[in-house]
Write a protein that holds these residues in place. Structure first.
Motif, short mmCIF file in Angstrom:
data_model
loop_
_atom_site.label_atom_id
_atom_site.label_comp_id
_atom_site.label_asym_id
_atom_site.label_seq_id
_atom_site.Cartn_x
_atom_site.Cartn_y
_atom_site.Cartn_z
N THR A 118 7.80 9.10 0.29
CA THR A 118 7.75 7.83 1.00
C THR A 118 9.16 7.29 1.24
OG1 THR A 118 6.93 5.55 0.96
CG2 THR A 118 7.49 6.55 -1.17
N PRO A 119 9.44 6.85 2.46
CA PRO A 119 10.75 6.26 2.74
C PRO A 119 10.74 4.74 2.55
CG PRO A 119 9.57 6.56 4.79
CD PRO A 119 8.64 7.02 3.69
N VAL A 120 9.61 4.20 2.10
CA VAL A 120 9.42 2.74 2.05
C VAL A 120 9.46 2.24 0.61
CG1 VAL A 120 7.84 0.84 2.59
CG2 VAL A 120 8.05 2.78 4.17
N PHE A 121 10.29 1.23 0.37
CA PHE A 121 10.35 0.54 -0.92
C PHE A 121 10.25 -0.96 -0.63
CE2 PHE A 121 12.63 4.49 -1.10
CZ PHE A 121 12.17 5.09 -2.27
N TYR A 122 9.47 -1.68 -1.41
CA TYR A 122 9.26 -3.09 -1.10
C TYR A 122 9.07 -3.92 -2.36
CZ TYR A 122 4.24 -2.13 -1.74
OH TYR A 122 3.02 -1.77 -2.25
N ARG A 123 9.34 -5.22 -2.20
CA ARG A 123 9.14 -6.16 -3.30
C ARG A 123 9.02 -7.57 -2.72
NH1 ARG A 123 14.62 -4.56 -3.80
NH2 ARG A 123 16.10 -6.26 -3.37
N VAL A 160 2.77 0.07 6.74
CA VAL A 160 1.56 -0.74 6.86
C VAL A 160 1.10 -1.21 5.48
CG1 VAL A 160 -0.90 -0.68 7.43
CG2 VAL A 160 0.78 0.24 9.03
N ILE A 161 1.09 -0.29 4.51
CA ILE A 161 0.68 -0.64 3.15
C ILE A 161 1.58 -1.74 2.59
CG2 ILE A 161 0.55 0.23 0.78
CD1 ILE A 161 -0.26 2.95 2.00
N ALA A 162 2.89 -1.57 2.77
CA ALA A 162 3.84 -2.55 2.25
C ALA A 162 3.65 -3.91 2.91
CB ALA A 162 5.27 -2.05 2.47
N MET A 163 3.53 -3.92 4.23
CA MET A 163 3.40 -5.19 4.95
C MET A 163 2.13 -5.93 4.55
SD MET A 163 4.80 -3.84 8.65
CE MET A 163 4.50 -5.36 9.56
#
Length: 424
Positions: A226-231, A259-262
């Motif tokens: 995954t290229p996506v990291f979020y907090r 999409v999951i992160a948002m």
């Protein structure tokens, strides 16, 4: 049929040529050129390339097995046959009918018809016509000499992305795990090739126009991560929260994980969003386009593609309502390139986000791979990306709205003023 980013085509490998490209990748498509030697019904093919950010065995495998470095039949062999495909009918052509001068002229015609001089402005119709006369004024005794002539001819354009491919530098992939790839996009095929570490993928490959079809069972050694990291972060006064999303590259997982992160951040109460594209050199352009659409209203322009040939002129728009409508900041720097610049400018020009940081890299060219009559090919710059506000990305980069993160009140005002100007 459009072939730059949106065609439904077959797949060609360019493993050897990946090492020739700079760090900031071109976007590559492919098709057969309609020269006087060719039928106009020649099928079109899509070239994948390691540094186009799509996928290659160099990315898929820790160390490609020797069998993947495949060679086409020798062009000097008297038994070599070259095939033309016309509505499913294969016609064998004797090698002596494919003259050395004809191959050079074919490459010349491709540049004459499609090349977009987006850099040093060394190309002009008069100059290129004189180049043809100079080259063809003397005989070309061997196929190897013809290929050298093409290399020098393309080098004279001063475009680092326009170059020659020998017959050994590309093989056509027909299917992945029994699934035919004809009719599938680069995005879809990339997803088929990727999978868990140490699992196997079976790839069916055709060598050259008339070469044999072989199947290779290859063990995956590197998985797509995954290229996506979020907090979720609180705003200074504690009255609201910010959804921070770091997007490292645009691979086949980018849109899904974004999409999951948002959704998670929005459900957790995010009132604002920060999309961090710093040091994101690009990747799959189609993944970037799909990511940008998540923030845009239906009908908003994502980007334009322009070129001398009408098939490279296209307007890409969002088809659905946005996933989030909250004000956003996009963080950029001088290593924000290619697909990342498309995303940043799509959100900026549609008044969905402000840009914060340093001027971006400025990479927005489109290359096509044209297959020549003898199985060799030429990669030619044929187009470029232009922002929704009609700004040329390539060579310019994008200047941010703010050098440092502003107060959210300033972001909201900036976006409000932007929307008023659009409506005015």
């Amino acid at each position: 049929m459009m072939v730059a980013l949106f065609c439904s085509c077959s797949l060609k490998l360019g493993v050897a040529t990946a090492r020739q490209l700079p760090s900031y990748p071109p976007i590559i498509s492919s098709y057969k050129h309609n020269s006087p030697q060719r039928s106009p019904e020649w099928h079109q093919t899509l070239a994948f390339h390691a540094l186009a950010g799509t996928l290659s065995f160099g990315l898929l495998l820790a160390s490609p097995p020797p069998s993947l470095s495949l060679q086409s039949p020798s062009l000097q062999s008297p038994t070599t046959q070259f095939c033309l495909e016309d509505e499913g009918v294969v016609e064998e052509v004797a090698p002596e009918s494919v003259t050395n001068e004809g191959i050079v002229e074919e490459a010349w015609e491709i540049v004459n018809d499609s090349f977009l001089d987006a850099g040093r402005h060394r190309w002009s119709p008069d100059m290129w016509l004189q180049k043809r006369e100079d080259i063809l004024s003397s005989s070309i005794p061997t196929r190897s000499k013809a290929h050298d002539v093409i290399r020098r001819m393309l080098a004279s354009l001063g475009d680092p992305y326009t170059r020659f491919l020998s017959p050994s530098e590309g093989d056509e992939v027909l299917s992945v795990n029994g699934v035919e790839i004809k009719g599938k996009s680069a995005f879809e095929v990339s997803s088929l090739l990727q999978g868990p570490k140490e699992t196997f993928v079976t790839i069916e490959v055709k060598h050259g126009n008339c070469g044999p079809v072989q199947s290779f069972k290859v063990q995956r050694q590197i998985t797509a991560r995954t290229p996506v990291f979020y907090r979720l972060e609180p705003v200074e006064n504690g009255a609201a929260s910010v959804g921070y999303i770091r997007l490292k590259e645009f691979n086949a997982l980018a849109r899904k994980d974004l999409v999951i992160a948002m959704k998670h951040l929005q459900d957790s109460g995010a009132s604002y969003f920060v999309l961090d594209l710093r040091d994101n050199l690009g990747g799959l352009v189609q993944a970037g386009i799909e990511a940008a659409k998540l923030f845009l209203n239906e009908g908003d322009t994502v980007t334009y593609t322009v070129g001398r040939d009408p098939q490279f002129q296209r307007t890409i728009v969002a088809e659905n309502a946005p996933l989030v409508t909250a004000p956003a900041i996009v963080l950029v720097n001088n290593r924000t390139a290619s697909a990342s610049e498309i995303v940043a400018t799509a959100l900026h020009d549609n008044c969905r986000a402000v840009l914060v940081g340093d001027r971006t890299f400025g990479k927005g060219l489109i290359q096509s791979v044209f297959e020549l009559h003898d199985g060799s090919g030429v990669v030619v710059t044929v187009g470029k990306y232009v922002t929704p506000n009609h700004m040329d990305i390539n060579g310019n980069g994008v200047e941010p709205d703010f050098p440092r993160i502003p107060a959210w009140s300033a972001v909201t005002k900036h976006l409000s003023d932007c929307n008023m100007q659009r409506k005015g």
